[in-house]
Scaffold this motif. Structure first.
Motif, mmCIF file in Angstrom:
data_model
loop_
_atom_site.group_PDB
_atom_site.id
_atom_site.type_symbol
_atom_site.label_atom_id
_atom_site.label_comp_id
_atom_site.label_asym_id
_atom_site.label_seq_id
_atom_site.Cartn_x
_atom_site.Cartn_y
_atom_site.Cartn_z
ATOM 1 N N UNK A 26 43.156 25.579 33.337
ATOM 2 C CA UNK A 26 42.240 25.361 32.171
ATOM 3 C C UNK A 26 41.398 23.768 32.570
ATOM 4 N N UNK A 27 41.169 23.420 33.643
ATOM 5 C CA UNK A 27 40.643 22.170 34.074
ATOM 6 C C UNK A 27 39.416 22.125 33.321
ATOM 7 N N UNK A 28 38.414 22.891 33.533
ATOM 8 C CA UNK A 28 36.945 22.735 33.138
ATOM 9 C C UNK A 28 36.719 23.121 31.582
ATOM 10 N N UNK A 29 38.087 23.435 30.830
ATOM 11 C CA UNK A 29 37.952 23.648 29.385
ATOM 12 C C UNK A 29 38.060 22.599 28.495
ATOM 13 N N UNK A 30 38.501 21.463 29.089
ATOM 14 C CA UNK A 30 38.822 20.333 28.027
ATOM 15 C C UNK A 30 37.731 19.978 26.964
ATOM 16 N N UNK A 31 36.677 20.030 27.254
ATOM 17 C CA UNK A 31 35.627 19.656 26.389
ATOM 18 C C UNK A 31 35.190 20.759 25.417
ATOM 19 N N UNK A 32 35.785 21.879 25.553
ATOM 20 C CA UNK A 32 35.486 22.904 24.781
ATOM 21 C C UNK A 32 36.241 23.354 23.350
ATOM 22 N N UNK A 33 35.461 23.893 22.232
ATOM 23 C CA UNK A 33 36.188 24.239 21.137
ATOM 24 C C UNK A 33 36.909 25.383 21.368
ATOM 25 N N UNK A 34 37.997 25.524 20.709
ATOM 26 C CA UNK A 34 38.884 26.839 20.896
ATOM 27 C C UNK A 34 38.166 27.950 20.668
ATOM 28 N N UNK A 35 37.286 28.237 19.816
ATOM 29 C CA UNK A 35 36.466 29.584 19.660
ATOM 30 C C UNK A 35 35.572 29.914 20.676
ATOM 31 N N UNK A 36 35.392 29.233 21.785
ATOM 32 C CA UNK A 36 34.631 29.480 22.750
ATOM 33 C C UNK A 36 35.534 29.910 24.169
ATOM 34 N N UNK A 37 36.745 29.902 23.753
ATOM 35 C CA UNK A 37 37.723 30.514 24.995
ATOM 36 C C UNK A 37 38.196 31.897 24.697
#
Ligand SMILES: Nc1ncnc2c1ncn2[C@@H]1O[C@H](COP(=O)(O)OP(=O)(O)OP(=O)(O)O)[C@@H](O)[C@H]1O
Ligand SMILES: [Mg+2]
Lengths: 267, 267
Positions: free
Chosen positions: A148-159
């Motif tokens: 999940x390295x490139x997901x740290x700045x995303x909000x949950x509903x973008x995942x």
């Protein structure tokens, strides 16, 4: 606090109650919601590094059992020990207990107003008092480990659902828990996303994490669990290694349940 | 285009109705006399009446002071009512009685009782305040009861599973409230909160019954002195200038929130 105990089904040798080598010990646990008796006397003990799967029909009380262990539900009767310390004793600080127990829910329950990184660092910073830079470094390390390295700045509903559930697992792991409780963590996922989450759990098991897992994935239970407990009507009807329980169940009720599962093509 | 046309027609019909009414010229003189409106606006203390425009400044100050106090007191009440555990029971009971009491009593009675009752008690500091202070106190007592319910509805709008997720990480009740529940509740709280504040702006006029020279009282003094009601028209316009921007702002926030939700932004 100590004292010899009558048989908890399955374990060949019974250590004294509250023995530190036991990760969790549950005795005579009862829980009702109003007139609905959900848990009617649960006895279970979990050794350190052991993985146990809870199976059973919907409504048999799997989620309630996990929530009781985490003190999210007040129990009516019985006692629970965590690493030898009774957590159901009066005066126990439940917030302190929960630091040591990670729980992951079917519906992820990520905090929607926070980024992935903040979701993971909130508790270490606010509860353990870790400095933010340290907490973030640790969180990044965990996120990288679980892809999940490139997901740290995303909000949950973008995942995707699978990514959200992995974040939820990372969020629990960031507290460095002694034990993880997983409540049907793949039930809300699309079939093609189930595997990535199960892989994460396999990795945790391989790393020696003690886990109590409620699941409908029989194949997964068979290859990950050291013991499988079949619940019906709030009781553990059968508690055996998976090879035994799935191929040669003793109890009529377990046989009936497994037959239904096989008929539904899920085993 | 069509909307402009229909607006013109409707307004024209209303104007015609007003202008053709038998008492029209009489009403135009007593309510809309430009000379009297101007006199009421600028005031003339030597004649025994005060500027409605200046008096409005008192309404604004009372509103701002009351608003800040209401936000704080109402949050305190809401949080107490949401609390759990036997220790908080007496405070919970007091808050519940408070809310029932002040929502049930007309604001004008609260103003009377505080404004005339407290001075009559001849207490050292409490009994020697200005009418505006008693007025603000009454507004705060009454509105806090309403606003605490707005907060409470907002807190309840956040799903229980978010509470469970926060508590399961070891966050205390207060930390969960502060970092997980309140930030998510804010978006549900703000529109009804601003509505209450629009009505609070108007209700500052009620403090005039204690003799404080606010806009409505200044208009009353003008009509008592000159026997012309145009001062009330000035006061009405003044209140509209105060409330309409807040009303538009509320609509703007609601519309913006709707757009964001539709666009699937972090919820
Ligand atoms: N908060 C609650 N209030 C009232 N009843 C509840 C509550 N939580 C669970 N129950 C009831 O407890 C029983 C067991 O529910 P539980 O969720 O533990 O079952 P489960 O084995 O996890 O089922 P599933 O496989 O569907 O998740 C059900 O009858 C349910 O209706
Ligand atoms: Mg369940």
């Amino acid at each position: 606090m100590t004292g010899q105990l009558a048989g908890t089904g399955g374990a060949d040798e019974v250590p004294p109650a509250g023995h530190p080598s036991e990760a969790v010990r549950i005795e005579g646990l009862r829980k009702s919601f109003g007139a609905n008796q959900v848990l009617t006397g649960i006895d279970l003990s979990l050794a350190a590094h052991e993985v146990i799967c809870l199976i059973g029909a919907s409504g048999s009380g799997k989620s309630t059992l996990l929530r009781c262990v985490n003190l999210l539900e007040p129990i009516d009767e019985g006692r629970i020990w965590l690493s030898g310390q009774e957590i159901t004793a009066p005066g126990v600080d439940e917030n302190l207990v929960r630091r040591h127990i990670g729980i992951v829910f079917q519906a992820f329950n990520l905090f929607p107003h926070m980024t992935v990184l903040r979701n993971v660092t909130l508790a270490p910073v606010k509860v353990l008092g870790t400095s933010r830079p340290d907490a973030e470094e640790e969180a990044r390390e965990l996120l990288r480990r679980f892809g999940l390295r490139d997901k740290e700045a995303d909000f949950p509903d973008r995942l995707s659902g699978g990514q959200q559930q992995r974040v939820a697992i990372v969020r629990a792991l960031a507290m460095r828990p002694q034990i993880m409780l997983l409540d049907e963590v793949t039930s809300a996922l699309d079939p093609e996303l189930v595997a990535e989450v199960l892989d994460v759990i396999r990795e945790l098991a391989a790393g020696g994490m003690t886990m109590l897992i409620a699941t409908h994935e029989m194949g997964f239970a068979r290859d990950i669990a050291r013991r499988v407990c079949f619940l019906e009507e709030g009781q553990i009807v059968e508690d055996a290694p998976p090879a035994e329980l799935f191929t040669n169940p003793r109890d009529e009720r377990t046989k009936r349940f497994l037959r239904r599962i096989v008929d539904a093509g899920r085993l | 285009m069509l909307s402009t046309a229909s607006t013109v027609v409707v307004l024209g019909a209303l104007a015609a109705l007003f202008l053709l009414a038998p008492g029209s010229s009489e009403v135009r003189h007593t309510f809309f006399s430009p000379h009297d409106m101007w006199q009421a606006l600028i005031g003339d203390p030597r004649q025994g009446y005060y500027s409605v425009g200046e008096a409005l400044w008192l309404n604004i100050r009372m509103f701002l002071a009351a608003e800040v106090l209401i936000l704080a007191l109402a949050l305190l009440i809401a949080v107490i009512r949401q609390s759990a555990g036997p220790v908080m029971f007496p405070l919970r009971m007091i808050s519940t009685i408070y809310v029932d009491f002040f929502r049930g009593i007309p604001l004008i009675l609260v103003i009377f009782v505080l404004g005339f009752g407290v001075p009559a008690l001849s207490l050292r500091f409490l009994s020697s305040q200005s009418a505006a202070v008693y007025g603000v106190a009454a507004l705060v007592l009454s509105y806090s009861a309403y606003v605490s319910e707005v907060y409470r509805a907002g807190l309840n709008s956040v799903h229980q599973s978010q509470v469970a997720a926060a508590r399961s990480l070891g966050l205390s009740h207060w930390t969960s409230l502060r970092h997980v529940i309140l930030p998510q509740a804010v978006r549900t709280i703000i529109p009804p909160l601003l509505n209450d504040f629009i009505s609070l702006q108007k209700d500052t006029a009620l403090v005039g019954i204690l003799g404080a020279i606010e806009a409505n009282k200044a208009a009353e003094l003008y009509s008592d002195t000159v026997f012309n009601y145009s001062g009330y028209t000035v006061a009405a316009i003044a209140f509209l200038i105060l409330t309409i921007p807040l009303a538009r702002f509320t609509d703007h926030l609601i519309a913006k929130d709707r757009r964001l939700r539709l666009a699937g932004a972090p919820t």
